[in-house]
Design a protein around this motif. Sequence first.
Motif, PDB file in Angstrom:
ATOM      1  N   LYS A  78     -15.684 -15.161  75.198  1.00 28.28           N
ATOM      2  CA  LYS A  78     -14.595 -15.258  76.733  1.00 28.28           C
ATOM      3  C   LYS A  78     -13.416 -15.142  75.019  1.00 28.28           C
ATOM      4  O   LYS A  78     -12.785 -14.766  75.907  1.00 28.28           O
ATOM      5  CB  LYS A  78     -14.640 -16.948  76.147  1.00 28.28           C
ATOM      6  CG  LYS A  78     -15.290 -17.547  77.106  1.00 28.28           C
ATOM      7  CD  LYS A  78     -15.679 -18.792  77.292  1.00 28.28           C
ATOM      8  CE  LYS A  78     -16.892 -19.345  78.334  1.00 28.28           C
ATOM      9  NZ  LYS A  78     -16.843 -20.902  78.369  1.00 28.28           N
ATOM     10  N   ALA A  79     -13.767 -14.920  74.111  1.00 25.70           N
ATOM     11  CA  ALA A  79     -12.375 -14.083  73.363  1.00 25.70           C
ATOM     12  C   ALA A  79     -12.330 -12.965  73.459  1.00 25.70           C
ATOM     13  O   ALA A  79     -10.786 -12.416  73.903  1.00 25.70           O
ATOM     14  CB  ALA A  79     -12.510 -15.028  72.252  1.00 25.70           C
ATOM     15  N   GLN A  97     -10.761 -12.648  76.889  1.00 25.51           N
ATOM     16  CA  GLN A  97      -9.427 -13.188  76.347  1.00 25.51           C
ATOM     17  C   GLN A  97      -7.957 -12.039  76.289  1.00 25.51           C
ATOM     18  O   GLN A  97      -7.244 -11.864  76.290  1.00 25.51           O
ATOM     19  CB  GLN A  97      -9.044 -14.105  76.149  1.00 25.51           C
ATOM     20  CG  GLN A  97      -7.843 -15.318  75.526  1.00 25.51           C
ATOM     21  CD  GLN A  97      -7.322 -16.257  75.048  1.00 25.51           C
ATOM     22  OE1 GLN A  97      -8.762 -17.171  74.932  1.00 25.51           O
ATOM     23  NE2 GLN A  97      -6.349 -16.822  74.943  1.00 25.51           N
ATOM     24  N   GLY A 148      -3.494 -15.689  71.048  1.00 27.20           N
ATOM     25  CA  GLY A 148      -4.813 -16.584  71.815  1.00 27.20           C
ATOM     26  C   GLY A 148      -6.142 -16.319  71.728  1.00 27.20           C
ATOM     27  O   GLY A 148      -6.067 -18.079  71.817  1.00 27.20           O
ATOM     28  N   ALA A 149      -6.559 -15.353  71.856  1.00 24.00           N
ATOM     29  CA  ALA A 149      -8.060 -15.836  71.717  1.00 24.00           C
ATOM     30  C   ALA A 149      -8.450 -16.068  70.916  1.00 24.00           C
ATOM     31  O   ALA A 149      -9.695 -17.478  70.867  1.00 24.00           O
ATOM     32  CB  ALA A 149      -8.078 -14.109  71.878  1.00 24.00           C
ATOM     33  N   GLY A 209      -6.733 -18.705  68.563  1.00 21.70           N
ATOM     34  CA  GLY A 209      -6.840 -20.245  69.224  1.00 21.70           C
ATOM     35  C   GLY A 209      -7.561 -20.865  69.749  1.00 21.70           C
ATOM     36  O   GLY A 209      -7.622 -21.662  69.526  1.00 21.70           O
ATOM     37  N   SER A 210      -8.315 -19.749  70.629  1.00 23.09           N
ATOM     38  CA  SER A 210      -8.740 -20.626  71.872  1.00 23.09           C
ATOM     39  C   SER A 210     -10.817 -20.710  71.177  1.00 23.09           C
ATOM     40  O   SER A 210     -11.206 -21.705  71.798  1.00 23.09           O
ATOM     41  CB  SER A 210      -8.922 -19.376  73.251  1.00 23.09           C
ATOM     42  OG  SER A 210      -8.335 -19.497  73.865  1.00 23.09           O
ATOM     43  N   ALA A 211     -10.900 -19.366  70.639  1.00 23.99           N
ATOM     44  CA  ALA A 211     -12.296 -19.409  69.957  1.00 23.99           C
ATOM     45  C   ALA A 211     -11.970 -20.935  69.383  1.00 23.99           C
ATOM     46  O   ALA A 211     -13.227 -21.534  68.563  1.00 23.99           O
ATOM     47  CB  ALA A 211     -12.193 -18.237  69.334  1.00 23.99           C
ATOM     48  N   TYR A 246     -10.343 -24.001  69.013  1.00 21.68           N
ATOM     49  CA  TYR A 246     -10.298 -24.962  69.506  1.00 21.68           C
ATOM     50  C   TYR A 246     -11.923 -25.222  70.339  1.00 21.68           C
ATOM     51  O   TYR A 246     -12.617 -25.835  70.498  1.00 21.68           O
ATOM     52  CB  TYR A 246      -9.560 -24.570  71.273  1.00 21.68           C
ATOM     53  CG  TYR A 246      -9.374 -26.274  71.835  1.00 21.68           C
ATOM     54  CD1 TYR A 246      -9.046 -27.505  71.684  1.00 21.68           C
ATOM     55  CD2 TYR A 246      -9.784 -26.468  72.953  1.00 21.68           C
ATOM     56  CE1 TYR A 246      -8.826 -28.475  72.274  1.00 21.68           C
ATOM     57  CE2 TYR A 246     -10.215 -27.064  74.112  1.00 21.68           C
ATOM     58  CZ  TYR A 246      -9.694 -28.476  73.311  1.00 21.68           C
ATOM     59  OH  TYR A 246      -9.489 -29.443  74.067  1.00 21.68           O
ATOM     60  N   ALA A 247     -12.300 -23.958  70.660  1.00 25.89           N
ATOM     61  CA  ALA A 247     -13.725 -24.603  71.210  1.00 25.89           C
ATOM     62  C   ALA A 247     -15.168 -24.175  70.931  1.00 25.89           C
ATOM     63  O   ALA A 247     -15.978 -25.205  71.143  1.00 25.89           O
ATOM     64  CB  ALA A 247     -14.530 -22.886  72.103  1.00 25.89           C
TER      65      ALA A 247
END
Length: 131
Positions: free
Chosen positions: A34-35, A38, A50-51, A53-55, A57-58
């Motif tokens: 996913k990272a 993204q 952004g990737a 940060g998303s990782a 959070y995941a």
Amino acid sequence: MSPGAQAYLSGALDIMEKHSLLRHRVDWADVRSKAFSQARGAQKTADTYGAIGSALYALGDGHSLFWEPQEAKERLGATADDFDGLEGRSLRGGVGYVSLPGVQGSQEAYDQYVRQGRSAVAKAGAAEACG
């Protein structure tokens, strides 16, 4: 994705996988997939923020977050001369009191905190505290 951006993102994910509190519960193949998805097309390391940060959070640990370099510098770069609440003193009855509040900052701030903490302990024990 440029080689530099790819290496940066991969390095960040490696650190997460090694140090995450819940690392044994995370599907790392999915987080990585996913990272990288993204961050597709990233040319600069900043394009991967952004990737990352998303990782983080995941991970779902409630402890991990990502600050961009400027924000990290603003939050962690400054050191304090005095840490609010850090103190040492002697109380009646031979009791030494030391207050060591939490601290967050750069290595320089941590080193300063340790020096001031040691000083507080010495001050609390100066009157030969017995407790």
